[in-house]
Motif scaffolding. Sequence first.
Motif, PDB file in Angstrom:
ATOM      1  N   ASP A 270       0.833  -1.198   0.000  1.00 25.33           N
ATOM      2  CA  ASP A 270       0.000   0.000   0.000  1.00 25.33           C
ATOM      3  C   ASP A 270       0.871   1.253   0.000  1.00 25.33           C
ATOM      4  O   ASP A 270       0.595   2.217  -0.724  1.00 25.33           O
ATOM      5  CB  ASP A 270      -0.924  -0.013   1.221  1.00 25.33           C
ATOM      6  CG  ASP A 270      -1.829   1.203   1.272  1.00 25.33           C
ATOM      7  OD1 ASP A 270      -2.682   1.353   0.370  1.00 25.33           O
ATOM      8  OD2 ASP A 270      -1.674   2.027   2.200  1.00 25.33           O
ATOM      9  N   LEU A 271       1.944   1.249   0.794  1.00 21.74           N
ATOM     10  CA  LEU A 271       2.850   2.397   0.825  1.00 21.74           C
ATOM     11  C   LEU A 271       3.596   2.554  -0.496  1.00 21.74           C
ATOM     12  O   LEU A 271       3.828   3.678  -0.952  1.00 21.74           O
ATOM     13  CB  LEU A 271       3.841   2.258   1.982  1.00 21.74           C
ATOM     14  CG  LEU A 271       3.260   2.390   3.389  1.00 21.74           C
ATOM     15  CD1 LEU A 271       4.353   2.200   4.431  1.00 21.74           C
ATOM     16  CD2 LEU A 271       2.579   3.741   3.593  1.00 21.74           C
ATOM     17  N   PHE A 272       3.988   1.434  -1.108  1.00 17.83           N
ATOM     18  CA  PHE A 272       4.676   1.517  -2.399  1.00 17.83           C
ATOM     19  C   PHE A 272       3.823   2.269  -3.413  1.00 17.83           C
ATOM     20  O   PHE A 272       4.332   3.088  -4.190  1.00 17.83           O
ATOM     21  CB  PHE A 272       4.987   0.119  -2.947  1.00 17.83           C
ATOM     22  CG  PHE A 272       5.971  -0.682  -2.130  1.00 17.83           C
ATOM     23  CD1 PHE A 272       6.884  -0.053  -1.290  1.00 17.83           C
ATOM     24  CD2 PHE A 272       5.985  -2.067  -2.200  1.00 17.83           C
ATOM     25  CE1 PHE A 272       7.791  -0.797  -0.532  1.00 17.83           C
ATOM     26  CE2 PHE A 272       6.883  -2.807  -1.466  1.00 17.83           C
ATOM     27  CZ  PHE A 272       7.783  -2.174  -0.624  1.00 17.83           C
ATOM     28  N   LYS A 273       2.531   1.980  -3.438  1.00 17.60           N
ATOM     29  CA  LYS A 273       1.635   2.662  -4.380  1.00 17.60           C
ATOM     30  C   LYS A 273       1.653   4.168  -4.152  1.00 17.60           C
ATOM     31  O   LYS A 273       1.611   4.952  -5.100  1.00 17.60           O
ATOM     32  CB  LYS A 273       0.210   2.133  -4.235  1.00 17.60           C
ATOM     33  CG  LYS A 273       0.027   0.694  -4.689  1.00 17.60           C
ATOM     34  CD  LYS A 273      -1.399   0.228  -4.453  1.00 17.60           C
ATOM     35  CE  LYS A 273      -1.589  -1.230  -4.851  1.00 17.60           C
ATOM     36  NZ  LYS A 273      -2.969  -1.702  -4.559  1.00 17.60           N
ATOM     37  N   LYS A 274       1.732   4.567  -2.886  1.00 15.54           N
ATOM     38  CA  LYS A 274       1.703   5.999  -2.561  1.00 15.54           C
ATOM     39  C   LYS A 274       3.005   6.698  -2.915  1.00 15.54           C
ATOM     40  O   LYS A 274       3.033   7.922  -3.049  1.00 15.54           O
ATOM     41  CB  LYS A 274       1.366   6.174  -1.081  1.00 15.54           C
ATOM     42  CG  LYS A 274      -0.040   5.708  -0.743  1.00 15.54           C
ATOM     43  CD  LYS A 274      -0.345   5.832   0.740  1.00 15.54           C
ATOM     44  CE  LYS A 274      -1.770   5.360   1.029  1.00 15.54           C
ATOM     45  NZ  LYS A 274      -2.114   5.429   2.470  1.00 15.54           N
ATOM     46  N   THR A 275       4.091   5.941  -3.056  1.00 12.62           N
ATOM     47  CA  THR A 275       5.362   6.545  -3.461  1.00 12.62           C
ATOM     48  C   THR A 275       5.451   6.735  -4.971  1.00 12.62           C
ATOM     49  O   THR A 275       6.330   7.443  -5.459  1.00 12.62           O
ATOM     50  CB  THR A 275       6.559   5.674  -3.030  1.00 12.62           C
ATOM     51  OG1 THR A 275       6.538   4.442  -3.756  1.00 12.62           O
ATOM     52  CG2 THR A 275       6.534   5.396  -1.541  1.00 12.62           C
ATOM     53  N   GLY A 276       4.564   6.050  -5.710  1.00 15.35           N
ATOM     54  CA  GLY A 276       4.626   6.097  -7.159  1.00 15.35           C
ATOM     55  C   GLY A 276       5.636   5.131  -7.752  1.00 15.35           C
ATOM     56  O   GLY A 276       5.868   5.134  -8.958  1.00 15.35           O
ATOM     57  N   LEU A 279       6.489  -2.141  -8.120  1.00 15.46           N
ATOM     58  CA  LEU A 279       7.048  -3.355  -7.530  1.00 15.46           C
ATOM     59  C   LEU A 279       7.440  -4.301  -8.662  1.00 15.46           C
ATOM     60  O   LEU A 279       6.587  -4.899  -9.312  1.00 15.46           O
ATOM     61  CB  LEU A 279       6.040  -4.010  -6.598  1.00 15.46           C
ATOM     62  CG  LEU A 279       6.483  -5.323  -5.933  1.00 15.46           C
ATOM     63  CD1 LEU A 279       7.781  -5.150  -5.166  1.00 15.46           C
ATOM     64  CD2 LEU A 279       5.385  -5.837  -5.003  1.00 15.46           C
ATOM     65  N   TYR A 280       8.737  -4.431  -8.879  1.00 19.73           N
ATOM     66  CA  TYR A 280       9.229  -5.264  -9.978  1.00 19.73           C
ATOM     67  C   TYR A 280       9.315  -6.738  -9.584  1.00 19.73           C
ATOM     68  O   TYR A 280       8.923  -7.620 -10.334  1.00 19.73           O
ATOM     69  CB  TYR A 280      10.609  -4.765 -10.412  1.00 19.73           C
ATOM     70  CG  TYR A 280      11.267  -5.655 -11.446  1.00 19.73           C
ATOM     71  CD1 TYR A 280      10.827  -5.657 -12.762  1.00 19.73           C
ATOM     72  CD2 TYR A 280      12.318  -6.501 -11.093  1.00 19.73           C
ATOM     73  CE1 TYR A 280      11.416  -6.486 -13.709  1.00 19.73           C
ATOM     74  CE2 TYR A 280      12.916  -7.327 -12.037  1.00 19.73           C
ATOM     75  CZ  TYR A 280      12.461  -7.313 -13.343  1.00 19.73           C
ATOM     76  OH  TYR A 280      13.029  -8.143 -14.270  1.00 19.73           O
ATOM     77  N   LYS A 281       9.829  -7.004  -8.411  1.00 16.51           N
ATOM     78  CA  LYS A 281      10.025  -8.391  -7.999  1.00 16.51           C
ATOM     79  C   LYS A 281      10.131  -8.449  -6.486  1.00 16.51           C
ATOM     80  O   LYS A 281      10.590  -7.508  -5.836  1.00 16.51           O
ATOM     81  CB  LYS A 281      11.308  -8.950  -8.623  1.00 16.51           C
ATOM     82  CG  LYS A 281      11.638 -10.390  -8.240  1.00 16.51           C
ATOM     83  CD  LYS A 281      12.795 -10.947  -9.062  1.00 16.51           C
ATOM     84  CE  LYS A 281      12.341 -11.207 -10.482  1.00 16.51           C
ATOM     85  NZ  LYS A 281      13.371 -11.980 -11.255  1.00 16.51           N
ATOM     86  N   THR A 282       9.708  -9.559  -5.922  1.00 17.84           N
ATOM     87  CA  THR A 282       9.836  -9.768  -4.485  1.00 17.84           C
ATOM     88  C   THR A 282      10.170 -11.223  -4.209  1.00 17.84           C
ATOM     89  O   THR A 282       9.773 -12.110  -4.969  1.00 17.84           O
ATOM     90  CB  THR A 282       8.541  -9.367  -3.741  1.00 17.84           C
ATOM     91  OG1 THR A 282       8.718  -9.558  -2.332  1.00 17.84           O
ATOM     92  CG2 THR A 282       7.347 -10.163  -4.210  1.00 17.84           C
ATOM     93  N   MET A 297      12.376  -9.455   0.466  1.00 21.58           N
ATOM     94  CA  MET A 297      13.137  -8.525  -0.363  1.00 21.58           C
ATOM     95  C   MET A 297      12.240  -8.014  -1.476  1.00 21.58           C
ATOM     96  O   MET A 297      11.517  -8.788  -2.107  1.00 21.58           O
ATOM     97  CB  MET A 297      14.363  -9.224  -0.943  1.00 21.58           C
ATOM     98  CG  MET A 297      15.383  -9.638   0.108  1.00 21.58           C
ATOM     99  SD  MET A 297      16.753 -10.648  -0.552  1.00 21.58           S
ATOM    100  CE  MET A 297      15.946 -12.262  -0.665  1.00 21.58           C
ATOM    101  N   TYR A 298      12.280  -6.704  -1.716  1.00 25.12           N
ATOM    102  CA  TYR A 298      11.479  -6.065  -2.756  1.00 25.12           C
ATOM    103  C   TYR A 298      12.394  -5.267  -3.680  1.00 25.12           C
ATOM    104  O   TYR A 298      13.219  -4.478  -3.203  1.00 25.12           O
ATOM    105  CB  TYR A 298      10.466  -5.085  -2.160  1.00 25.12           C
ATOM    106  CG  TYR A 298       9.499  -5.678  -1.162  1.00 25.12           C
ATOM    107  CD1 TYR A 298       8.274  -6.207  -1.573  1.00 25.12           C
ATOM    108  CD2 TYR A 298       9.782  -5.673   0.200  1.00 25.12           C
ATOM    109  CE1 TYR A 298       7.363  -6.720  -0.658  1.00 25.12           C
ATOM    110  CE2 TYR A 298       8.885  -6.192   1.128  1.00 25.12           C
ATOM    111  CZ  TYR A 298       7.684  -6.709   0.694  1.00 25.12           C
ATOM    112  OH  TYR A 298       6.788  -7.215   1.609  1.00 25.12           O
TER     113      TYR A 298
END
Length: 326
Positions: A270-276, A279-282, A297-298
Motif C-alpha cells: 500500500d505504501l509503495f503505491k503511494k510513493t509512485g 514493484l518489480y520483484k519480491t 526482499m522487494y
Amino acid sequence: REGLWRGEGRRSCWMRQNPVHSERRLHSGIGLPCTMMEERGVDSDGNAYPSRNAMWAQEAGEENDGGCNRDCQTRQQWYEKGVRYWEGVEASVDGVLGGYGQVNARDVKGSDLFLMEVLNELLPEALSQGRRLVALDCGAGVGRVTKNLLLRRFHEVDLVEPVAHFLNAAREVLELPCNGSDSSAVHRAVNFYCTSLQDLTLEASRYDVIWVQWCIGQLTDQDFIAFFMRAKAGLKPGGFFVLKENIARNGFVVDRTDSSVTRSDAYFRDLFKKTGLFLYKTKPQKGFPQELFSVQMYALTTGPSKSTPPVAHRTRARRNEPGIIH
C-alpha cells in the motif's frame, strides 16, 4: 540528530498470544493474491491499536489523511527515542544484528542472489559493458552489507547512517580500498553520511541501486513515502531500490523499545503505491531461524519495466513470534 532510521535490523518483542496477527496467512510474491490489509496492530507490550492511522497519531503525532498535519514534538520524541536506543548498542556485527550475528552469512547470500537476479534483468548492458556501478547503503550500520555484499558488485558505495559510533566503525573497516574480482578496478566505499533517512537528500542520478535494509521501520508512514519520493532523483536511468525488511503476518507491531514498526506485506504494498514506485520483484529470505520474523526482499523501479519477472511461488508462512533481528 532529531531523526533516526536504524540499519541492520530492529528489535521487536512479540507477544506469544497475539490475536491480531494470528487470524490469517498473508500471501506475498508477484502473481499471488494479496490478502486485504489488516488495519489493526499491537505494540510490544500487547496493547492494541484499532488502525495504523490511530497508531501514528498516538505515537508520532501524524495524521495519515493525505495531509501533512503533525504534532512536531511527538514526532521528534519518536525519532529521538530510537536514536538513544541505538546509541547504546555495541558497534559490531553481532550488536547491530541483535545478538543474531550467525545469520550474517545466510543474509548476505540471499541478498546477493536477489540482487544479481534483478541486476541481470534490469541492467544487463551495464554489466556486460563493465560500466562503473554505484550503490547507496541506507541504514549502513557498521558497514556489514557494504563490506560483504555491495563492494563485491559495485565500484563505489556510499553509506548513510545516523548513529555516529556505528558509522565510525564502518569507516575504520572500509576506508582502505578492497580489490574486486577485476584487478584493474578498485571497489571502494566513498562517502560516509551521518544523517537520517527522513532528512536525506541525494545527489541527482548518482546511484544504480539504493539498498535499504532493516531500517525503514524507524520511519513514520509520511516519512517513508517522502523518503522514496525524494530518493528517486538519486537513481540513474534504469536504477532501482532494494528494500529488505522484517514482515508481520498481518497489520503491524510497534516496538516501544526502539521506536520502530514492523509492517505486513500488504502494508508495504500500500505504501509503495503511494510513493509512485513500481514493484518489480519480491522474494523471501530463506534459512533464518524459525523464531524470527519472516524477511522479504522487494525490488522497486521508478517506472514500469519492459522485462517481466518470473512469478514467485507461494511459501510456507512463518510464525510471528519473539526473537526479532535487530
